[in-house]
Design an enzyme around this catalytic site. Structure first.
Site, PDB file in Angstrom:
ATOM      1  N   THR A 112       7.658  11.348 -19.998  1.00 65.20           N
ATOM      2  CA  THR A 112       6.551  10.589 -19.392  1.00 65.20           C
ATOM      3  C   THR A 112       6.337   9.852 -20.508  1.00 65.20           C
ATOM      4  OG1 THR A 112       6.358  12.574 -18.114  1.00 65.20           O
ATOM      5  CG2 THR A 112       4.452  11.117 -18.461  1.00 65.20           C
ATOM      6  N   ARG A 140      10.928  15.628  -5.804  1.00 65.90           N
ATOM      7  CA  ARG A 140      10.441  16.654  -6.943  1.00 65.90           C
ATOM      8  C   ARG A 140       9.636  15.910  -7.476  1.00 65.90           C
ATOM      9  NH1 ARG A 140       9.974  15.915 -12.503  1.00 65.90           N
ATOM     10  NH2 ARG A 140      10.010  18.255 -13.465  1.00 65.90           N
ATOM     11  N   GLY A 142       6.862  16.364 -10.850  1.00 68.10           N
ATOM     12  CA  GLY A 142       6.768  17.142 -12.025  1.00 68.10           C
ATOM     13  C   GLY A 142       5.342  17.360 -12.236  1.00 68.10           C
ATOM     14  N   ASP A 143       4.929  17.640 -13.670  1.00 64.97           N
ATOM     15  CA  ASP A 143       3.527  17.734 -14.032  1.00 64.97           C
ATOM     16  C   ASP A 143       2.723  16.394 -14.103  1.00 64.97           C
ATOM     17  OD1 ASP A 143       5.330  17.084 -16.224  1.00 64.97           O
ATOM     18  OD2 ASP A 143       3.471  17.184 -17.343  1.00 64.97           O
ATOM     19  N   THR A 161       4.006  15.843 -21.931  1.00 67.88           N
ATOM     20  CA  THR A 161       5.236  15.388 -21.308  1.00 67.88           C
ATOM     21  C   THR A 161       6.217  16.420 -21.695  1.00 67.88           C
ATOM     22  OG1 THR A 161       7.050  14.091 -20.791  1.00 67.88           O
ATOM     23  CG2 THR A 161       6.240  13.796 -23.169  1.00 67.88           C
ATOM     24  N   GLY A 162       7.284  16.588 -21.346  1.00 67.12           N
ATOM     25  CA  GLY A 162       8.366  17.785 -21.415  1.00 67.12           C
ATOM     26  C   GLY A 162       8.974  18.314 -20.306  1.00 67.12           C
ATOM     27  N   GLY A 164       8.557  19.399 -16.895  1.00 64.32           N
ATOM     28  CA  GLY A 164       7.333  19.346 -16.052  1.00 64.32           C
ATOM     29  C   GLY A 164       7.120  20.635 -15.411  1.00 64.32           C
TER      30      GLY A 164
HETATM   31  N1  GLY Z   1       7.209  15.628 -17.663  1.00 64.80           N
HETATM   32  C1  GLY Z   1       7.798  15.009 -16.657  1.00 64.80           C
HETATM   33  C2  GLY Z   1       8.492  15.666 -15.551  1.00 64.80           C
HETATM   34  O1  GLY Z   1       8.976  16.838 -15.848  1.00 64.80           O
HETATM   35  O2  GLY Z   1       8.416  15.168 -14.580  1.00 64.80           O
END
Ligand code: GLY
Length: 276
Positions: A112, A140, A142-143, A161-162, A164
């Site tokens: 991200t 889906r 993510g975070d 980021t990482g 999610g």
């Molecule tokens: N951090 C981005 C995701 O997992 O979508």
């Protein structure tokens, strides 16, 4: 960065889901009013961050996903665009081959882009934009549009980021801002929050995904705890500087990326790729 086709996990050129569709997530937060706008799993629109920012001006319906996000973007006149590039199609094809041959996990790969900004009037904003996990399931999210950002102009802001699914378990961006409110320097707040969440996940679940964060307080002091990424700091008088981080026992040491590293980075991103 959303328009740069070689950056393969954000905007145009972002990597597709398992159905070979580019579904994008983004969020924007205003640190003065605490307004939030977010979109998830939007297809076929350029610059998702601008759509999220526009949504932050609404009183309600601030987070829209899928068809609803697309309809909003269309009604508001945002540019519709096929975000799947030929290069991303080759990455998809190659990853399918690798999965078949080596049984690697389809989900490896995410990046991200998160930003925290402070202007000359003391206003802060935070934002995220991503195509999320490569080969994710359709729909889906993510975070990034949920808990990957937080900002309060009276304190500071953070973006993450990482993986999610793991980041969401800690609401880590909010936690960093909370730690800064307690008086922690952004660097300390980033290290404490990442080390805590990483430890908690490993203790309770046996493993933890990648967790990377950047933060800045309302004095312009910044911090980062980054695993495997670079980050950039810029001011109105200072050109952007790219930093790399070494993590030694949970403590981060940031160093300026060399010209050689920057050149290699761009060459790697832009080198021709061959269909396997
Ligand atoms: N951090 C981005 C995701 O997992 O979508």
């Amino acid at each position: 960065v959303e328009d740069f086709p070689y950056y393969k996990s954000v905007g145009y050129g972002g990597l597709p889901n398992e159905a070979m569709e580019v579904e994008l997530d983004a969020a924007y937060m205003d640190g003065d009013t605490l307004d939030i706008g977010a979109i998830g799993a939007i297809k076929d629109f350029a610059n998702p961050i601008s759509i999220a920012k526009r949504l932050s001006k609404e009183k309600v319906n601030n987070m829209l996903v899928g068809y609803g996000a697309e309809k909003f973007a269309y009604d508001e006149g945002f540019e519709s665009k096929n975000m799947l590039t030929d290069r991303a199609k080759i990455h998809y094809h190659n990853r399918q081959q690798e999965i078949l041959q080596q049984q690697i996990k389809p989900y490896d790969g995410h990046d991200t882009v998160g930003m925290v900004c402070l202007d000359n009037d003391g206003k802060m904003t935070a934002a995220t934009s991503t195509s999320g996990l490569f080969m994710k399931k359709q729909g889906r999210i993510g975070d990034s549009p949920i808990s990957g950002f937080y900002v309060d102009s009276e304190i500071g802001g953070a973006a993450a980021t990482g993986l999610g699914e793991d980041l969401m378990k800690g609401c880590i961006s909010y936690e960093i801002v909370r730690l800064m409110k307690e008086g922690k320097h952004p660097q300390q707040a980033c290290e404490i929050a990442v080390n805590q969440l990483d430890k908690e996940l490993k203790e309770r679940r046996g493993e933890a995904g990648d967790i990377s964060v950047v933060a800045m307080n309302n004095k312009g002091e910044w911090g980062a705890n980054i695993s495997g990424f670079s980050f950039v700091v810029a001011t109105d008088t200072q050109e952007p500087i790219v930093y790399l981080t070494k993590n030694i026992n949970g403590q981060c040491i940031h160093g300026k990326a060399s010209e050689e590293w920057l050149n290699e980075y761009m060459q790697e991103r832009m080198k021709p790729i061959i269909k396997k």
